[in-house]
Write an enzyme that holds these catalytic residues in place. Structure first.
Site, mmCIF file in Angstrom:
data_model
loop_
_atom_site.group_PDB
_atom_site.id
_atom_site.type_symbol
_atom_site.label_atom_id
_atom_site.label_comp_id
_atom_site.label_asym_id
_atom_site.label_seq_id
_atom_site.Cartn_x
_atom_site.Cartn_y
_atom_site.Cartn_z
ATOM 1 C CD GLU A 126 -8.439 -20.277 26.748
ATOM 2 O OE1 GLU A 126 -9.486 -19.952 26.158
ATOM 3 O OE2 GLU A 126 -7.963 -19.640 27.695
ATOM 4 C CG PHE B 4 3.546 -18.023 27.777
ATOM 5 C CD1 PHE B 4 3.700 -18.307 29.131
ATOM 6 C CD2 PHE B 4 4.682 -17.948 26.979
ATOM 7 C CE1 PHE B 4 4.961 -18.504 29.665
ATOM 8 C CE2 PHE B 4 5.940 -18.148 27.508
ATOM 9 C CZ PHE B 4 6.082 -18.429 28.865
#
Length: 403
Positions: A265, A230
């Protein structure tokens, strides 16, 4: 200076020939008005090694530029002096080109700008717009697109973006773009609809989950969505765009009946904070949880807990953390809250104990209680830090849980 003199000077004053790769690498994004916005990498060890240094050059500067629309890369390397090639462990140009797409332009800035203009003519984003992803922020318009990695242009865009994973995510690595279970979503600034500008991107993996033999026999598919990477470009950080990006993707994924859980994650602290604040605010403002009714008894009700967790596709740890934050927020922000602080403390300590049960079980009771109290106090302070900037919207009384 002779080659031998160069070698002698380098051995006597190695610091003069050694550059920090984090400082030498100068990055830019050029916007549609031609302005170059600078930013620095956070990490360069995946490319230049653990020492994050480059030996063999004086006054080394590496320019890595991207076009904000197509993200076409331009690379240039400058220096005032250089040792012989055989005395240089890493050549920055050669090394960086290993991680950049073949279409990267080296040195020839005029060629780079010509190719940018060529690619921008009639430019179409290589993917589909995510439903409900439109939003406005600070006078600009934004949209999210799911990029088609099966298309030539979609795959090329991914190749241009992926180096940012190495430079901004610790222990980041490239995804297998040929694996159909990977998704790539890109956030665009679309104030100029003909020239949408890249603001950030995220990758997510769709894990298949066995739903049990009955559902499996009925052809029911269940998936877990895991956000892997991200990134919001540093030039656009600090404007709340990361929160908007995450929020709109999450709300979009909530509509997918195949998804049973949305997880992250190995998030770093800054993304963890973003996620906590967005999840917290969404659950309250969208009237999923009524802070007026929330108490330890309700949070401990396994039926209610499971209904909300499953409906909101939240993983267990994240939902428990959000409930703990909500209880503390209510305790400190809402008058006449009717809560018992001791019960809240015991509720939070119960999770901390279960999380560290194996280690705590070896301690005597006074030491165990002291460790738990210390852990609780640290977590409580961290929750208040996370919640400090949260500003809930005023509005009508919150409703009961929607499940």
């Amino acid at each position: 200076m002779s080659d031998q003199a160069n070698i002698t000077a380098a051995s006597l004053s190695p610091e003069r020939w050694t550059a920090s790769s984090n400082e030498a690498l100068q990055m830019f994004v050029t916007d549609t008005r031609g302005a170059a916005k600078p930013f620095q990498p956070v990490f360069t060890y995946p490319i230049f090694g653990d020492s994050e240094s480059i030996f063999g050059f004086q006054d080394l500067v590496i320019f890595l530029c991207f076009d904000s629309v197509t993200f076409l890369p331009f690379l240039n390397v400058k220096f005032s002096a250089k040792l012989k090639d055989e005395d240089i462990e890493v050549d920055p140009k050669t090394k960086l080109l290993e991680y950049l797409p073949e279409l990267t332009i080296y040195k020839d800035e005029a060629k780079w700008r010509d190719l940018i203009e060529e690619e921008q003519v009639g430019y179409k984003i290589p993917g589909d717009k995510v439903e409900g992803s439109d939003f406005e922020k600070n006078g600009e318009k934004y949209e999210i697109y799911r990029i088609d990695l099966n298309s030539v242009k979609g795959l090329e865009l991914h190749k241009r973006l992926q180096i940012l994973v190495l430079l901004f995510i610790e222990a980041g690595s490239y995804i297998d773009s040929e694996d159909p279970l990977w998704d790539l979503y890109v956030l665009y600034r679309v104030s100029n609809t003909e020239l949408p500008e890249i603001v950030g991107f995220t990758t997510a993996y769709n894990y298949w989950k066995y739903p049990g033999f009955e559902k499996f026999d009925q052809g029911i598919v269940q998936l877990r969505k895991k956000i892997s990477q991200f990134i919001v470009l540093p030039t656009d950080q600090g404007n709340g765009l990361g929160a908007e990006f995450y929020l709109r993707l999450y709300k979009y994924w909530l509509k997918d009946e195949r998804l049973i859980e949305i997880v992250i994650e190995d998030p770093n602290e800054s993304f963890d904070d973003l996620r906590d604040r967005v999840d917290f605010t969404r659950l309250v403002e969208e009237e999923v949880i009524d802070l007026k009714e929330l108490n330890v008894e309700l949070a401990s009700d396994s039926k209610w807990y499971s209904q909300v967790k499953n409906h909101e596709k939240l993983e267990k740890r994240q939902f428990l953390r959000l409930l703990e934050m909500m209880l503390l927020y209510k305790l400190t922000k809402i008058p006449n809250h009717g809560l018992d602080k001791k019960l809240i403390r015991l509720f939070i300590k119960k999770r901390l104990y279960e999380k560290n049960k194996e280690a705590l079980a070896t301690l005597d009771e006074p030491t165990r209680l002291d460790k738990l109290q210390t852990a609780y106090h640290s977590l409580e302070q961290d929750y208040y830090r996370i919640l400090e900037p949260v500003k809930l919207l005023s509005g009508p009384p919150l409703k009961k849980v929607k499940v």
